[in-house]
Design a protein around this motif. Structure first.
Motif, PDB file in Angstrom:
ATOM      1  N   GLY A 157       0.849  -1.190   0.000  1.00 50.38           N
ATOM      2  CA  GLY A 157       0.000   0.000   0.000  1.00 50.38           C
ATOM      3  C   GLY A 157       0.880   1.233   0.000  1.00 50.38           C
ATOM      4  N   SER A 158       0.322   2.361  -0.470  1.00 48.44           N
ATOM      5  CA  SER A 158       1.149   3.577  -0.400  1.00 48.44           C
ATOM      6  C   SER A 158       1.290   4.042   1.047  1.00 48.44           C
ATOM      7  N   ASP A 159       0.409   3.570   1.931  1.00 47.75           N
ATOM      8  CA  ASP A 159       0.571   3.861   3.363  1.00 47.75           C
ATOM      9  C   ASP A 159       1.977   3.488   3.839  1.00 47.75           C
ATOM     10  N   PHE A 211      -4.865  13.876   4.112  1.00 55.62           N
ATOM     11  CA  PHE A 211      -5.035  12.472   4.482  1.00 55.62           C
ATOM     12  C   PHE A 211      -4.441  12.236   5.878  1.00 55.62           C
ATOM     13  N   ASN A 234      -7.833  13.686  -0.553  1.00 54.32           N
ATOM     14  CA  ASN A 234      -8.866  12.956   0.167  1.00 54.32           C
ATOM     15  C   ASN A 234      -8.897  13.561   1.569  1.00 54.32           C
ATOM     16  N   ASP A 291       1.059  12.744  -3.224  1.00 56.85           N
ATOM     17  CA  ASP A 291       0.310  11.495  -3.083  1.00 56.85           C
ATOM     18  C   ASP A 291      -0.798  11.520  -4.133  1.00 56.85           C
ATOM     19  N   TYR A 340      -5.353   9.196  -6.462  1.00 58.31           N
ATOM     20  CA  TYR A 340      -6.540   9.293  -7.318  1.00 58.31           C
ATOM     21  C   TYR A 340      -6.205   9.795  -8.722  1.00 58.31           C
ATOM     22  N   THR A 359      -1.189   4.202  -5.932  1.00 59.62           N
ATOM     23  CA  THR A 359      -1.753   3.030  -5.262  1.00 59.62           C
ATOM     24  C   THR A 359      -2.548   2.157  -6.224  1.00 59.62           C
ATOM     25  N   SER A 375      -5.052   0.642  -4.803  1.00 58.06           N
ATOM     26  CA  SER A 375      -6.242   0.471  -3.957  1.00 58.06           C
ATOM     27  C   SER A 375      -7.484   1.170  -4.490  1.00 58.06           C
ATOM     28  N   LYS A 376      -7.343   2.067  -5.448  1.00 59.84           N
ATOM     29  CA  LYS A 376      -8.493   2.862  -5.851  1.00 59.84           C
ATOM     30  C   LYS A 376      -9.003   2.391  -7.210  1.00 59.84           C
ATOM     31  N   ARG A 379      -3.109  -4.798  -0.741  1.00 56.69           N
ATOM     32  CA  ARG A 379      -2.073  -3.900  -0.221  1.00 56.69           C
ATOM     33  C   ARG A 379      -0.934  -3.740  -1.220  1.00 56.69           C
TER      34      ARG A 379
HETATM   35  C1  LIG Z   1      -6.682   5.701  -0.343  1.00 58.58           C
HETATM   36  C2  LIG Z   1      -5.520   6.602  -0.246  1.00 58.58           C
HETATM   37  C3  LIG Z   1      -4.232   6.110  -0.293  1.00 58.58           C
HETATM   38  C4  LIG Z   1      -3.993   4.660  -0.570  1.00 58.58           C
HETATM   39  O1  LIG Z   1      -3.491   3.989   0.485  1.00 58.58           O
HETATM   40  P1  LIG Z   1      -3.018   2.496   0.258  1.00 58.58           P
HETATM   41  O2  LIG Z   1      -2.159   2.276   1.437  1.00 58.58           O
HETATM   42  O3  LIG Z   1      -2.241   2.459  -1.024  1.00 58.58           O
HETATM   43  O4  LIG Z   1      -4.233   1.639   0.216  1.00 58.58           O
HETATM   44  C5  LIG Z   1      -3.175   6.984  -0.205  1.00 58.58           C
HETATM   45  N1  LIG Z   1      -3.386   8.297  -0.093  1.00 58.58           N
HETATM   46  C6  LIG Z   1      -4.613   8.810  -0.077  1.00 58.58           C
HETATM   47  C7  LIG Z   1      -4.788  10.284  -0.018  1.00 58.58           C
HETATM   48  C8  LIG Z   1      -5.713   7.976  -0.138  1.00 58.58           C
HETATM   49  O5  LIG Z   1      -6.946   8.494  -0.098  1.00 58.58           O
END
Ligand SMILES: *Cc1c(COP(=O)(O)O)cnc(C)c1O
Length: 369
Positions: free
Chosen positions: A87-89, A113, A160, A187, A190, A217, A219-220, A228
């Protein structure tokens, strides 16, 4: 026996709470709380994930070579400057671990975020937020809060939970206004949804040799939040730093396999983006016509602000949230972002968007208690 004490700052963290996915007593819910892609993962990504099950006894390729090369080919990037993460987290956390610590500041935008202040506090650094203007990050406001101690600036673009974005020109101005040694992290979670001409995810700034990192990411739009998987495009020296501190096998083999297949399924992401363009505009129009305030969004979600109603002192966003939950619809409450009077609604499938708008219509027409 005395209790072990965590490092300073850690107990001050409010742990991140993800969007709800279940409601008591309901088998089926409409989940519009976590900006997950409207169509789930591509069937090709699902197949690849399943196939990887047969080799689960093998460690993954710790260098994520095939995936980095595919990302490089798709976006025209040098694979050596790409670092993959769970994940980018994880990449956000690694950047903080590598570049910030006690006495350092990590700058972000007021409604940025929540992982930014959390990752900063986790390494003992001080998160500093810069006020926004009309729910939009503001370059001058960010620059005013840079100090000698600033090490990193995280900017989600589009952001976000607000959905707003800064143009490529504004991001360039931000970079030029920063001290050279401050790393600007864009980041771009999106980016695939952002279709406006003046939007730019930041690749050219990384290439220009400025201290810029772009994170992305799966994830979107790729619908792989459960797997992840994220990546960062960095100057070579920063990639070298992240590769030193990340776990040697930080990305699992099935996640990489799914990511590779998802990346190749361009028709799937094209469809998802077209769907989002249409239903994002429709949803915003509907919400505006209900009297809600909705900043223009470049992501796959909208932020809806419920104006206070005369003679009604409960929080209308809270009440709407409860009203939706009673109907099996989960959206995201925004208290943790200091946006108590707002709800964030992810763009889902057509039937889901009709359901949430119909329910909100009913809520708004309901006489105040
Ligand atoms: C959803 C989101 C992420 C993605 O997080 P992951 O760890 O890749 O799932 C990252 N930055 C922002 C601003 C987000 O909204």
């Amino acid at each position: 026996m005395s209790d072990p004490t965590p490092k300073p700052g850690i107990m001050a963290i409010d742990a991140y709470v993800g969007g709800l996915s279940e409601l008591d007593g309901r088998d089926q819910v409409i989940k519009l709380s976590s900006n997950e892609g409207a169509f789930g993962p591509s069937p090709k990504a699902q197949d690849a994930y399943r196939q990887a099950a047969g080799i689960l006894h093998r460690y993954p390729d710790g260098g994520a070579t095939a995936l980095r090369e595919a990302i490089g080919a798709r976006y025209g990037l040098d694979a050596a400057q790409i670092v993959c993460g769970a994940g980018s987290d994880e990449l956000i956390s690694l950047l903080c671990q590598a570049y910030a610590g006690p006495g350092d500041e990590v700058l972000y935008s007021e409604h940025g975020f929540l992982m930014y202040p959390i990752a900063a506090q986790a390494v003992g650094a001080t998160p500093v937020s810069a006020p926004e203007v009309e729910l939009t990050s503001n370059v001058d406001s960010l620059l005013q809060r840079v100090s000698d101690n600033t090490r990193l600036l995280f900017l989600a673009n589009p952001n976000n939970p607000t959905g707003t974005y800064l143009s490529g020109d504004e991001i360039g101005r931000l970079r030029r206004g920063l001290k050279e040694d401050v790393i600007l992290v864009i980041d771009a979670a999106y980016a695939e949804y952002a279709t406006r001409d003046d939007y730019n995810p930041g690749i050219d700034l990384v290439d220009a040799g400025a201290n810029v990192v772009m994170t992305r990411t799966f994830s979107k739009i790729f619908g792989l939040g459960g797997a992840r998987l994220g990546w960062a495009y960095c100057p070579a020296d920063i990639a070298g730093v992240l590769n030193r501190i990340r776990g040697p096998f930080n990305v699992s083999a099935p996640a990489m396999a799914a990511g590779l297949a998802a990346l190749a399924d361009v028709a799937f992401t094209d469809k998802a983006r077209d769907h989002n363009d249409q239903w994002l505009a429709w949803t915003r129009e509907q919400l505006l016509s209900l009297g809600l305030e909705v900043p223009p969004s470049a992501g796959n979600f909208v932020l809806a602000r419920f104006p206070g109603q005369a003679g009604r002192n409960d929080n209308a966003a809270d009440a709407a949230d409860g009203f939706l939950k009673d109907r099996g619809i989960i959206v995201r409450a925004m208290k943790a972002y200091g946006l108590d009077d707002c709800l964030r609604i992810t763009i889902g499938r057509e039937d889901e968007m009709h359901a949430v708008i119909d329910a909100l219509k009913e809520f708004m027409e309901k006489p105040s208690p």
